[in-house]
Design an enzyme around this catalytic site. Structure first.
Site, PDB file in Angstrom:
ATOM      1  N   TYR A 156      53.619 145.200  73.651  1.00 33.82           N
ATOM      2  CA  TYR A 156      54.267 145.848  72.497  1.00 33.82           C
ATOM      3  C   TYR A 156      53.673 147.245  72.293  1.00 33.82           C
ATOM      4  O   TYR A 156      54.330 148.159  71.792  1.00 33.82           O
ATOM      5  CB  TYR A 156      54.120 144.978  71.240  1.00 33.82           C
ATOM      6  CG  TYR A 156      55.154 145.287  70.184  1.00 33.82           C
ATOM      7  CD1 TYR A 156      56.521 145.157  70.450  1.00 33.82           C
ATOM      8  CD2 TYR A 156      54.779 145.710  68.907  1.00 33.82           C
ATOM      9  CE1 TYR A 156      57.466 145.446  69.488  1.00 33.82           C
ATOM     10  CE2 TYR A 156      55.724 145.994  67.938  1.00 33.82           C
ATOM     11  CZ  TYR A 156      57.065 145.857  68.232  1.00 33.82           C
ATOM     12  OH  TYR A 156      58.005 146.139  67.268  1.00 33.82           O
ATOM     13  N   LYS A 163      54.972 150.375  64.011  1.00 31.12           N
ATOM     14  CA  LYS A 163      55.399 149.413  62.970  1.00 31.12           C
ATOM     15  C   LYS A 163      54.378 149.359  61.834  1.00 31.12           C
ATOM     16  O   LYS A 163      54.750 149.144  60.673  1.00 31.12           O
ATOM     17  CB  LYS A 163      55.594 148.013  63.568  1.00 31.12           C
ATOM     18  CG  LYS A 163      56.803 147.880  64.485  1.00 31.12           C
ATOM     19  CD  LYS A 163      58.123 148.143  63.786  1.00 31.12           C
ATOM     20  CE  LYS A 163      59.317 147.719  64.620  1.00 31.12           C
ATOM     21  NZ  LYS A 163      60.600 148.204  64.078  1.00 31.12           N
TER      22      LYS A 163
HETATM   23  P1  NAD Z   1      69.025 146.695  68.933  1.00 31.63           P
HETATM   24  O1  NAD Z   1      68.803 147.347  70.242  1.00 31.63           O
HETATM   25  O2  NAD Z   1      70.229 145.866  68.778  1.00 31.63           O
HETATM   26  O3  NAD Z   1      68.969 147.758  67.746  1.00 31.63           O
HETATM   27  C1  NAD Z   1      68.162 148.899  67.790  1.00 31.63           C
HETATM   28  C2  NAD Z   1      69.008 149.997  67.210  1.00 31.63           C
HETATM   29  O4  NAD Z   1      68.258 151.214  67.107  1.00 31.63           O
HETATM   30  C3  NAD Z   1      70.227 150.315  68.077  1.00 31.63           C
HETATM   31  O5  NAD Z   1      71.392 150.183  67.303  1.00 31.63           O
HETATM   32  C4  NAD Z   1      70.024 151.754  68.474  1.00 31.63           C
HETATM   33  O6  NAD Z   1      71.251 152.456  68.562  1.00 31.63           O
HETATM   34  C5  NAD Z   1      69.183 152.238  67.310  1.00 31.63           C
HETATM   35  N1  NAD Z   1      68.516 153.507  67.602  1.00 31.63           N
HETATM   36  C6  NAD Z   1      67.530 153.769  68.504  1.00 31.63           C
HETATM   37  N2  NAD Z   1      67.235 155.086  68.489  1.00 31.63           N
HETATM   38  C7  NAD Z   1      68.045 155.655  67.545  1.00 31.63           C
HETATM   39  C8  NAD Z   1      68.243 156.978  67.072  1.00 31.63           C
HETATM   40  N3  NAD Z   1      67.556 158.021  67.566  1.00 31.63           N
HETATM   41  N4  NAD Z   1      69.149 157.184  66.074  1.00 31.63           N
HETATM   42  C9  NAD Z   1      69.874 156.163  65.565  1.00 31.63           C
HETATM   43  N5  NAD Z   1      69.742 154.893  65.989  1.00 31.63           N
HETATM   44  C10 NAD Z   1      68.850 154.650  66.975  1.00 31.63           C
HETATM   45  O7  NAD Z   1      67.702 145.832  68.684  1.00 31.63           O
HETATM   46  P2  NAD Z   1      67.182 145.015  67.398  1.00 31.63           P
HETATM   47  O8  NAD Z   1      66.218 144.045  67.946  1.00 31.63           O
HETATM   48  O9  NAD Z   1      68.338 144.539  66.590  1.00 31.63           O
HETATM   49  O10 NAD Z   1      66.345 146.105  66.608  1.00 31.63           O
HETATM   50  C11 NAD Z   1      66.555 146.389  65.232  1.00 31.63           C
HETATM   51  C12 NAD Z   1      65.222 146.493  64.514  1.00 31.63           C
HETATM   52  O11 NAD Z   1      64.623 145.212  64.461  1.00 31.63           O
HETATM   53  C13 NAD Z   1      64.207 147.415  65.167  1.00 31.63           C
HETATM   54  O12 NAD Z   1      63.489 148.102  64.177  1.00 31.63           O
HETATM   55  C14 NAD Z   1      63.302 146.442  65.889  1.00 31.63           C
HETATM   56  O13 NAD Z   1      62.003 146.970  66.124  1.00 31.63           O
HETATM   57  C15 NAD Z   1      63.273 145.338  64.851  1.00 31.63           C
HETATM   58  N6  NAD Z   1      62.770 144.051  65.326  1.00 31.63           N
HETATM   59  C16 NAD Z   1      63.295 143.469  66.422  1.00 31.63           C
HETATM   60  C17 NAD Z   1      62.777 142.259  66.843  1.00 31.63           C
HETATM   61  C18 NAD Z   1      63.344 141.592  68.076  1.00 31.63           C
HETATM   62  O14 NAD Z   1      62.640 140.762  68.669  1.00 31.63           O
HETATM   63  N7  NAD Z   1      64.579 141.878  68.475  1.00 31.63           N
HETATM   64  C19 NAD Z   1      61.752 141.634  66.153  1.00 31.63           C
HETATM   65  C20 NAD Z   1      61.219 142.250  65.023  1.00 31.63           C
HETATM   66  C21 NAD Z   1      61.747 143.478  64.624  1.00 31.63           C
END
Ligand code: NAD
Length: 260
Positions: A156, A163
């Site tokens: 990570y 984060k």
């Molecule tokens: P995802 O890839 O579906 O979503 C990530 C989003 O970030 C995408 O829609 C992408 O277009 C957007 N993004 C990235 N750079 C960008 C920019 N410059 N401008 C605008 N948008 C931008 O993945 P996800 O897992 O749904 O991620 C969403 C959130 O959840 C993130 O903050 C991620 O760190 C967090 N998260 C994810 C997990 C997991 O395991 N999937 C766990 C905990 C937290």
């Protein structure tokens, strides 16, 4: 009548139907909120518009959060539809792929660190900063975090410090905006297979390991996160701000587990 009836929600972060933001959008729409979606680039525009139509959301706006101008432009366009809004969901994160595989000190770079912090943490602040004049009384801001903010997690890497910064931003923003009636919270979600997550090395193994340790003995879903997000952004959570709520099947509460 849903518990978000009468609320208007802006949701950033849908890239696919696996996105956590999609689970949130569906739950909020189900509870009666009007939804505006943003998409990062033209490449995603059509897909996001189709998904917006599925939940009856008529507003779909471009937003690359790395640019203050683009954030301001998004709010200008939004103001043409809505005079104000009640909910902002920031479900956005990014770090260059090579930062997310291997040992931390071997892979981390100044540039990678700047990008991860800018897109994954500061952008939440920027969205609040430029959007606050449109926030209604009793509004709620929400972002998505991960356990890597407070514990080391293999691969990570720089996303952990990013984060941690995001979670600190939740507390500082909550302190700043609370007097205006605006609440700011984060959800720390367990691992979910999404596009962003697939960039983290050994992610599949992480999912298996997680399910074997979490008290609920399963991985969490975008529906689990969506429902919690809808609650936190509703007036049902009117006393909650500056908080990071774990939606992780209890994983972070376990000190040691024995094989079943
Ligand atoms: P995802 O890839 O579906 O979503 C990530 C989003 O970030 C995408 O829609 C992408 O277009 C957007 N993004 C990235 N750079 C960008 C920019 N410059 N401008 C605008 N948008 C931008 O993945 P996800 O897992 O749904 O991620 C969403 C959130 O959840 C993130 O903050 C991620 O760190 C967090 N998260 C994810 C997990 C997991 O395991 N999937 C766990 C905990 C937290």
């Amino acid at each position: 009548m849903g518990f978000l009836t009468g609320k208007r929600a802006v949701i950033a972060g849908i890239a696919s139907d696996r996105s956590i933001a999609w689970g949130i959008a569906q739950a909020m729409a189900r509870e009666g909120a009007e939804i505006a979606l943003t998409y990062q680039s033209e490449r995603l525009a059509e897909r996001v518009r189709e998904m917006a139509a599925e939940i009856g959301a008529s507003i779909c706006l471009p937003l690359d959060v790395s640019s203050d101008e683009e954030i301001m432009r998004m709010y200008e366009s939004l103001a043409g539809h809505w005079p104000s809004f009640d909910i902002l969901v920031h479900s956005v994160a990014f770090a260059p792929r090579e930062q997310l595989v291997g040992r931390y000190l071997d892979t981390v770079t100044r540039e990678g660190s700047q990008i991860a912090h800018d897109i994954s943490s500061y952008s939440f602040v920027a969205m609040a900063k430029y959007g606050r004049s449109m926030l209604s009384k009793q509004s709620a801001l929400l972002t998505l975090s991960y356990l890597g903010a407070v514990r080391s997690i293999p691969n990570y890497n720089i996303m952990g410090p990013a984060k941690a910064s995001l979670e600190a931003n939740v507390r500082f923003m909550a302190a700043d905006l609370g007097a205006a009636g605006v609440r700011v919270n984060g959800i720390s979600a367990g691992p979910i297979k999404t596009l962003a997550a697939s960039g983290v090395g050994d992610f599949r193994q992480m999912l298996q390991h997680f399910a074997s340790i979490a008290p609920l003995r399963r991985n969490v879903t975008i529906e689990d996160v969506g429902n919690a997000a809808a609650f936190l952004c509703s007036d049902l959570a009117s006393g909650i701000t500056g908080e990071i709520v774990y939606v992780d099947g209890g994983f972070h509460t376990v000190g040691m587990s024995m094989p079943d």
